[in-house]
Design an enzyme around this catalytic site. Structure first.
Site, PDB file in Angstrom:
ATOM      1  N   ASP A   1     -16.151  25.052  81.378  1.00 26.15           N
ATOM      2  CA  ASP A   1     -17.589  24.808  81.438  1.00 26.15           C
ATOM      3  C   ASP A   1     -18.204  25.310  82.740  1.00 26.15           C
ATOM      4  OD1 ASP A   1     -17.901  23.658  78.913  1.00 26.15           O
ATOM      5  OD2 ASP A   1     -17.349  21.663  79.624  1.00 26.15           O
TER       6      ASP A   1
ATOM      7  N   GLU B   1     -18.978  21.673  88.727  1.00 29.28           N
ATOM      8  CA  GLU B   1     -19.091  22.258  90.055  1.00 29.28           C
ATOM      9  C   GLU B   1     -19.930  21.339  90.947  1.00 29.28           C
ATOM     10  OE1 GLU B   1     -17.406  25.081  90.658  1.00 29.28           O
ATOM     11  OE2 GLU B   1     -16.786  25.065  88.557  1.00 29.28           O
TER      12      GLU B   1
END
Length: 304
Positions: free
Chosen positions: A63, A273
């Site tokens: 992702d 992230e």
């Protein structure tokens, strides 16, 4: 392709994808990012080449990789295809994309572009979720565990439990939506755009989530043991029954930390992230949809 993503080695994944495209007689060029820091530049190059040739850009990775590529594709007019190769692959699985490289590549051959609504936080695209508070800590710890013990869902779960047991300092946030502002104390603010992930946690989801609305979940300022209890509820799909949670379904949310001192940025996790973004955070549905190559019904896999 992010060579660092996935549980299969990069050479095997690359060979499987290239073989499918070559045998189908489809023109293609594979660009490989040797490390995550190279993803943005490689994605820009891919978009430029797709514009020149009238082609699509395909992201091969987890992702986080798909997010980095989508940042560059959105607004280009080019469609985005997926070869999911991460740990959870929520974005691809939510749209029926196979997780095996060969099957995903075959699905691309008959896929058609479908407009998909995505979120933005601080000007950055997110496809699955964005959050502040505990979740950025959890992601950083998870990556450290993966580097030591390998990439797998059990490792990710154990890393999360270790982080939750340690706890986090609560945040005081001002949340503004629809002209109304409320102040909350929370261990984490989680904003989801992916119905599959929310369903797996046990949250109620209607057709608007991921299609024009975001689900903002405020977790109370619990200590380590209660956070562990809450995480275990989520792991068995029972998070929606945890009554202390506050949920707001929104199109737009402004987040202001009320005790930030001299800092002008806050840590935010987006699709796996961790970034430092300026405050106030503006979290909203992007007005421009992403043109996602969705598998034909005969190629789509059942969500599980």
């Amino acid at each position: 392709m992010n060579a660092a993503s996935g549980r299969l080695d990069a050479e095997a994944r690359r060979d499987a994808v290239v073989a499918v495209l070559r045998d189908a007689g489809r023109e293609h060029l594979l660009l490989e990012a040797p490390e995550p820091s190279a993803l943005t530049e490689v994605a820009r190059d891919a978009v430029r080449r797709a514009l020149e040739r009238g082609g699509a850009v395909v992201a091969a990775g987890g992702d986080g990789t798909i997010n980095a590529v989508a940042q560059q594709v959105l607004g280009s007019g080019r469609p985005l295809g997926l070869l999911p190769q991460g740990t959870f692959n929520y974005f691809g699985r939510a749209h029926g994309v196979p997780t095996e490289p060969e099957a995903a590549a075959r699905a691309l051959l008959r896929a058609r572009p479908v407009p998909i609504r995505v979120g933005r936080v601080g000007g950055r695209v997110f496809l699955v979720n964005a959050s502040v508070g505990l979740y950025p800590n959890l992601l950083e710890d998870r990556e450290a565990w993966k580097r030591r013990w390998g990439r797998s869902r059990p490792v990710a779960l154990l890393a999360a439990l270790a982080t939750l047991a340690r706890g986090v300092r609560p945040l005081r946030l001002e949340l503004t939506t629809g002209g109304a502002t409320r102040t909350v104390r929370t261990s984490t603010l989680f904003v989801g755009n992916n119905p599959l992930q929310l369903e797996r946690l046990g949250m109620e989801v209607d057709d608007s989530i991921g299609d024009g609305r975001l689900a903002a979940i405020v977790v109370p300022p619990y200590g380590g043991l209660r956070l562990l209890w809450l995480a275990l509820r989520g792991a068995v799909g029972g998070l929606g029954e945890a009554s202390p949670l506050v949920r707001l379904d929104v199109e737009r949310l402004v987040v202001r930390p009320s005790r930030l001192g001299r800092r002008t940025r806050i840590r935010v996790a987006t699709d796996g992230e961790v970034l430092r973004l300026p405050v106030p955070l503006r979290i909203e549905v992007d007005p421009e949809p992403l043109r996602l190559l969705v598998p034909a019904p005969e190629d789509a896999v059942e969500v599980r």
